[in-house]
Design a protein around this motif. Structure first.
Motif, PDB file in Angstrom:
ATOM      1  N   PHE A 284       5.805   8.605   6.248  1.00 43.05           N
ATOM      2  CA  PHE A 284       6.432   7.258   5.996  1.00 43.05           C
ATOM      3  C   PHE A 284       7.288   6.781   7.267  1.00 43.05           C
ATOM      4  CE2 PHE A 284       6.896   8.853   1.523  1.00 43.05           C
ATOM      5  CZ  PHE A 284       6.968   7.800   0.841  1.00 43.05           C
ATOM      6  N   TRP A 285       6.887   7.511   8.310  1.00 40.19           N
ATOM      7  CA  TRP A 285       7.296   7.127   9.678  1.00 40.19           C
ATOM      8  C   TRP A 285       6.339   6.122   9.957  1.00 40.19           C
ATOM      9  CZ3 TRP A 285      11.573   6.792  12.219  1.00 40.19           C
ATOM     10  CH2 TRP A 285      12.625   7.676  12.254  1.00 40.19           C
ATOM     11  N   TRP A 286       5.180   6.080   9.845  1.00 33.17           N
ATOM     12  CA  TRP A 286       4.144   5.100  10.029  1.00 33.17           C
ATOM     13  C   TRP A 286       4.212   4.031   8.894  1.00 33.17           C
ATOM     14  CZ3 TRP A 286       0.465   4.706  13.739  1.00 33.17           C
ATOM     15  CH2 TRP A 286       0.304   5.967  14.448  1.00 33.17           C
ATOM     16  N   VAL A 287       4.851   4.061   8.031  1.00 32.81           N
ATOM     17  CA  VAL A 287       4.864   2.943   7.078  1.00 32.81           C
ATOM     18  C   VAL A 287       6.133   2.019   7.764  1.00 32.81           C
ATOM     19  CG1 VAL A 287       6.141   2.354   4.751  1.00 32.81           C
ATOM     20  CG2 VAL A 287       4.361   4.247   5.117  1.00 32.81           C
ATOM     21  N   LEU A 288       7.220   2.777   8.437  1.00 31.80           N
ATOM     22  CA  LEU A 288       8.223   2.180   8.751  1.00 31.80           C
ATOM     23  C   LEU A 288       7.544   1.217  10.156  1.00 31.80           C
ATOM     24  CD1 LEU A 288      11.385   4.636   8.866  1.00 31.80           C
ATOM     25  CD2 LEU A 288      11.026   2.655   7.653  1.00 31.80           C
ATOM     26  N   ALA A 289       6.852   2.061  10.750  1.00 31.48           N
ATOM     27  CA  ALA A 289       6.235   1.135  12.011  1.00 31.48           C
ATOM     28  C   ALA A 289       5.480  -0.132  11.568  1.00 31.48           C
ATOM     29  CB  ALA A 289       5.400   2.106  12.783  1.00 31.48           C
ATOM     30  N   PHE A 290       4.490   0.190  10.483  1.00 34.07           N
ATOM     31  CA  PHE A 290       3.779  -1.058  10.126  1.00 34.07           C
ATOM     32  C   PHE A 290       4.808  -2.116   9.461  1.00 34.07           C
ATOM     33  CE2 PHE A 290       0.239   2.246   8.845  1.00 34.07           C
ATOM     34  CZ  PHE A 290      -0.315   2.040  10.201  1.00 34.07           C
ATOM     35  N   SER A 291       5.653  -1.745   9.075  1.00 31.17           N
ATOM     36  CA  SER A 291       6.866  -2.857   8.333  1.00 31.17           C
ATOM     37  C   SER A 291       7.377  -3.515   9.232  1.00 31.17           C
ATOM     38  CB  SER A 291       7.782  -2.080   7.380  1.00 31.17           C
ATOM     39  OG  SER A 291       7.264  -1.383   6.421  1.00 31.17           O
TER      40      SER A 291
ATOM     41  N   LEU B 216      -2.020  10.801   5.951  1.00 29.66           N
ATOM     42  CA  LEU B 216      -1.251  11.854   5.008  1.00 29.66           C
ATOM     43  C   LEU B 216      -2.087  13.214   4.908  1.00 29.66           C
ATOM     44  CD1 LEU B 216       0.913  12.913   2.941  1.00 29.66           C
ATOM     45  CD2 LEU B 216      -0.368  11.635   1.305  1.00 29.66           C
ATOM     46  N   GLN B 217      -3.489  12.754   4.917  1.00 28.62           N
ATOM     47  CA  GLN B 217      -4.374  13.825   4.767  1.00 28.62           C
ATOM     48  C   GLN B 217      -4.238  14.753   5.921  1.00 28.62           C
ATOM     49  OE1 GLN B 217      -8.329  12.641   3.960  1.00 28.62           O
ATOM     50  NE2 GLN B 217      -9.296  14.934   3.982  1.00 28.62           N
ATOM     51  N   ASN B 218      -4.257  14.115   7.126  1.00 24.86           N
ATOM     52  CA  ASN B 218      -4.324  14.738   8.439  1.00 24.86           C
ATOM     53  C   ASN B 218      -2.810  15.725   8.642  1.00 24.86           C
ATOM     54  OD1 ASN B 218      -6.833  14.148   9.117  1.00 24.86           O
ATOM     55  ND2 ASN B 218      -5.982  12.384  10.246  1.00 24.86           N
ATOM     56  N   ALA B 219      -1.716  15.211   8.079  1.00 25.62           N
ATOM     57  CA  ALA B 219      -0.452  15.712   7.968  1.00 25.62           C
ATOM     58  C   ALA B 219      -0.442  17.055   7.353  1.00 25.62           C
ATOM     59  CB  ALA B 219       0.489  14.452   7.809  1.00 25.62           C
TER      60      ALA B 219
ATOM     61  N   SER C 257       0.869  -1.264  -0.063  1.00 27.67           N
ATOM     62  CA  SER C 257       0.090   0.231  -0.025  1.00 27.67           C
ATOM     63  C   SER C 257       0.944   1.257  -0.241  1.00 27.67           C
ATOM     64  CB  SER C 257      -0.820  -0.010   1.136  1.00 27.67           C
ATOM     65  OG  SER C 257      -0.102   0.210   2.260  1.00 27.67           O
ATOM     66  N   SER C 258       2.047   1.086   0.457  1.00 27.86           N
ATOM     67  CA  SER C 258       3.195   2.517   0.624  1.00 27.86           C
ATOM     68  C   SER C 258       3.382   2.903  -0.717  1.00 27.86           C
ATOM     69  CB  SER C 258       4.023   2.096   1.573  1.00 27.86           C
ATOM     70  OG  SER C 258       4.880   1.012   1.112  1.00 27.86           O
ATOM     71  N   MET C 259       3.343   1.699  -1.803  1.00 28.91           N
ATOM     72  CA  MET C 259       3.592   2.102  -3.229  1.00 28.91           C
ATOM     73  C   MET C 259       2.803   3.309  -3.643  1.00 28.91           C
ATOM     74  SD  MET C 259       4.276  -1.416  -5.026  1.00 28.91           S
ATOM     75  CE  MET C 259       5.470  -2.721  -4.437  1.00 28.91           C
ATOM     76  N   LEU C 260       1.563   3.451  -3.163  1.00 26.97           N
ATOM     77  CA  LEU C 260       0.871   4.757  -3.583  1.00 26.97           C
ATOM     78  C   LEU C 260       1.428   6.036  -3.080  1.00 26.97           C
ATOM     79  CD1 LEU C 260      -2.786   3.034  -2.964  1.00 26.97           C
ATOM     80  CD2 LEU C 260      -1.614   3.208  -5.085  1.00 26.97           C
ATOM     81  N   LEU C 261       2.074   5.735  -1.912  1.00 24.00           N
ATOM     82  CA  LEU C 261       2.717   7.077  -1.494  1.00 24.00           C
ATOM     83  C   LEU C 261       3.855   7.409  -2.359  1.00 24.00           C
ATOM     84  CD1 LEU C 261       2.928   6.586   2.303  1.00 24.00           C
ATOM     85  CD2 LEU C 261       1.179   7.856   1.169  1.00 24.00           C
TER      86      LEU C 261
ATOM     87  N   PHE D  25      13.175   8.179   3.017  1.00 30.23           N
ATOM     88  CA  PHE D  25      11.782   8.951   2.583  1.00 30.23           C
ATOM     89  C   PHE D  25      11.457   9.709   3.822  1.00 30.23           C
ATOM     90  CE2 PHE D  25      12.295   6.252  -0.940  1.00 30.23           C
ATOM     91  CZ  PHE D  25      11.772   6.965  -2.115  1.00 30.23           C
ATOM     92  N   VAL D  26      11.761   9.534   4.843  1.00 30.07           N
ATOM     93  CA  VAL D  26      11.398  10.021   6.073  1.00 30.07           C
ATOM     94  C   VAL D  26      12.368  11.446   6.349  1.00 30.07           C
ATOM     95  CG1 VAL D  26      10.596   8.018   6.969  1.00 30.07           C
ATOM     96  CG2 VAL D  26      12.835   8.826   7.775  1.00 30.07           C
ATOM     97  N   LEU D  27      13.392  11.349   5.557  1.00 30.35           N
ATOM     98  CA  LEU D  27      14.321  12.571   5.794  1.00 30.35           C
ATOM     99  C   LEU D  27      14.445  13.579   4.982  1.00 30.35           C
ATOM    100  CD1 LEU D  27      17.390  10.147   6.125  1.00 30.35           C
ATOM    101  CD2 LEU D  27      16.026  10.943   8.175  1.00 30.35           C
ATOM    102  N   SER D  28      14.574  14.862   5.322  1.00 33.07           N
ATOM    103  CA  SER D  28      14.430  15.865   4.484  1.00 33.07           C
ATOM    104  C   SER D  28      15.553  16.190   3.697  1.00 33.07           C
ATOM    105  CB  SER D  28      13.959  17.251   5.180  1.00 33.07           C
ATOM    106  OG  SER D  28      14.814  17.690   6.300  1.00 33.07           O
ATOM    107  N   GLY D  29      15.780  16.963   2.646  1.00 34.04           N
ATOM    108  CA  GLY D  29      17.179  17.477   2.093  1.00 34.04           C
ATOM    109  C   GLY D  29      17.779  16.027   1.404  1.00 34.04           C
TER     110      GLY D  29
END
Length: 464
Positions: A442-449, A424-427, A292-296, A357-361
């Motif tokens: 993406f932090w949530w994606v990591l937690a689910f993984s 994502l919508q709330n964020a 499902s994270s592929m949609l992100l 993907f959770v990091l900036s820059g």
């Protein structure tokens, strides 16, 4: 006299006939997977041509997925009643016919109706084809065969937006559907010669599970549709009642399936076995956390990186390449060493490929390498997970196992997609930038993984 004995690897090698069978069956699976994502880039063009709202045309995608969820549980019963080859050929023929009708549609409403018909064929092609492949491969070769056929099936949904963008930009949106016709006809011609007849394995006295038909498919559709609507429009009482109704219907089906004397649509007794239960749990979690994270990812490249839909699709090419490179070798390793180490390594690689993907820059080069690593992880996960599903049941239970696996993967993907869409919508509503909103998601994606590591750690350590 010296006697030469063949090694187990030689005795259980993938003979050319089995490879040809897998190649023909996977062609239809690729069409079904490709069709689930190729249409997304053409929604705007279709809405413009038919002067319809995007909300209406969105049913071109949503209706297909709902029909797949409705028909997939029927695949096991149909296979046992009418034979795998006959059901597979009929489903591919229906898919081809519906694809041609979609390409000739004269209104948004007619396109949606033909798309629902196409979903019936697509919902049967993949699980029935997979059950046929498992039946002829046997437990000692299933990992290698799945490794070979996983490559194109895994690439299809990733390449869907890229192919769709090229078709819409060159020959028009109708070819999003018409492209299936020549490939589907080719699959039918080849299958008539390559797929073995299985008339002797049909149970012509098998009666349909009437109460199961009234409980399981409607329950799945209500649940999947409710989750899809939560992901698109947010949560309200309509979605709540849909999901409650879905859970009630599914709970009623479980009670019925445990007590009925007829062959159930979905054999829940399979979950009494530890091996199948673990594989089923991980199939659900992998669908929710990883696929499902592929949609992100395309949204990230478009909204954060500012790329066009086609460029965003091309950025995902390293992920597809990684999957293609690793799927076949991971199938061989699974047959030799068992699924536990392979699937754990795959999950860890997928987690590592998600971290940037959770990091900036982060630069584009780092993201390209991360997607390659993520693709390698995905390619390593699928063959051992499928092998763990089928090596935990006997040959006669393969159709039922296929149905259960398809349903769990579909529900898992729907749950994960809805949850991530809401997050994502709330964020995006409260975040200072799109980058910070996507980092949070993406932090949530990591937690689910990380959760998927738990059942994977309980997989068998040795090969069956």
């Amino acid at each position: 006299m010296k006697v030469h004995t063949a090694r187990p690897e030689q005795e259980e090698r993938l003979d050319p006939a089995l490879v040809r069978l897998g190649a023909v069956l996977v062609l239809a699976a690729v069409l079904a997977q490709l069709d689930a994502t190729i249409v997304t880039v053409g929604i705007g063009s279709i809405a413009d041509v038919f002067r319809a709202t995007v909300t209406t045309v969105q049913w071109v995608s949503t209706g297909y997925l709902l029909t797949v969820a409705f028909t997939a549980p029927l695949s096991g019963w149909l296979l046992r009643r009418f034979g795998g080859k006959r059901v597979w050929l009929a489903s591919v023929a229906l898919f081809v016919l519906a694809s041609a009708l979609c390409g000739l549609a004269w209104s948004a409403e007619s396109l949606i109706v033909f798309r629902l018909l196409q979903g019936v064929g697509g919902g049967l092609m993949q699980p029935v084809g997979q059950a046929l492949a498992v039946r002829h491969a046997g437990p000692k070769r299933i990992g290698r065969l799945v490794g070979l056929i996983t490559v194109p099936v895994s690439l299809a949904p990733i390449l869907g937006p890229v192919v769709g963008g090229l078709l819409v930009g060159t020959v028009g949106w109708r070819w999003l559907f018409l492209v299936n016709v020549p490939l589907g006809v080719l699959a039918l011609v080849l299958a008539a010669r390559v797929v073995p007849a299985d008339a002797a394995e049909r149970d012509t006295k098998l009666r349909p599970d009437g109460l199961g038909l009234m409980l399981l498919p409607p329950g799945l559709v209500a649940l999947v549709y409710g989750l899809a609507q939560v992901g698109q429009a947010g949560f309200d009482m309509t979605q709540a009642w849909l999901m409650i109704a879905g859970f009630v219907f599914l709970a009623g089906y479980v009670v019925h399936a445990l007590r009925t004397e007829r062959t159930p649509l979905l054999d829940v007794k399979l979950f009494a076995g530890k091996g199948f239960a673990l594989a089923g749990i991980n199939t659900f979690l992998l669908g929710a956390a990883l696929y499902s994270s592929m949609l992100l990812l395309p949204l990230y490249f478009m909204q954060v990186r500012g790329l066009s839909p086609l460029a965003a699709g091309l950025m995902l090419a390293p992920q597809a390449l990684g999957t293609a490179l690793v799927a076949a070798p991971s199938g061989k390793l699974t047959d030799r060493h068992g699924p536990r180490a392979i699937v754990l390594a795959g999950i860890l690689l997928t987690i590592a490929g998600t971290v940037p993907f959770v990091l900036s820059g982060v630069g584009d080069v780092v993201l390209i390498v991360a997607l390659l690593v993520r693709g390698i992880g995905l390619g390593a996960i699928v063959p051992p997970n499928v092998a763990a599903t089928y090596t935990s049941v006997d040959r006669s239970q393969a159709p039922a196992a296929t149905s259960a696996r398809t349903v769990l993967n579909r529900i898992g993907g729907s749950v994960g997609t809805a949850v991530l869409a809401v997050i994502l919508q709330n964020a995006l509503t409260g975040a200072e930038s799109a980058q910070s909103a996507y980092s949070h998601t993406f932090w949530w994606v990591l937690a689910f993984s990380v959760l998927t590591l738990v059942p994977a750690a309980l997989y068998p350590r040795k090969a069956p």
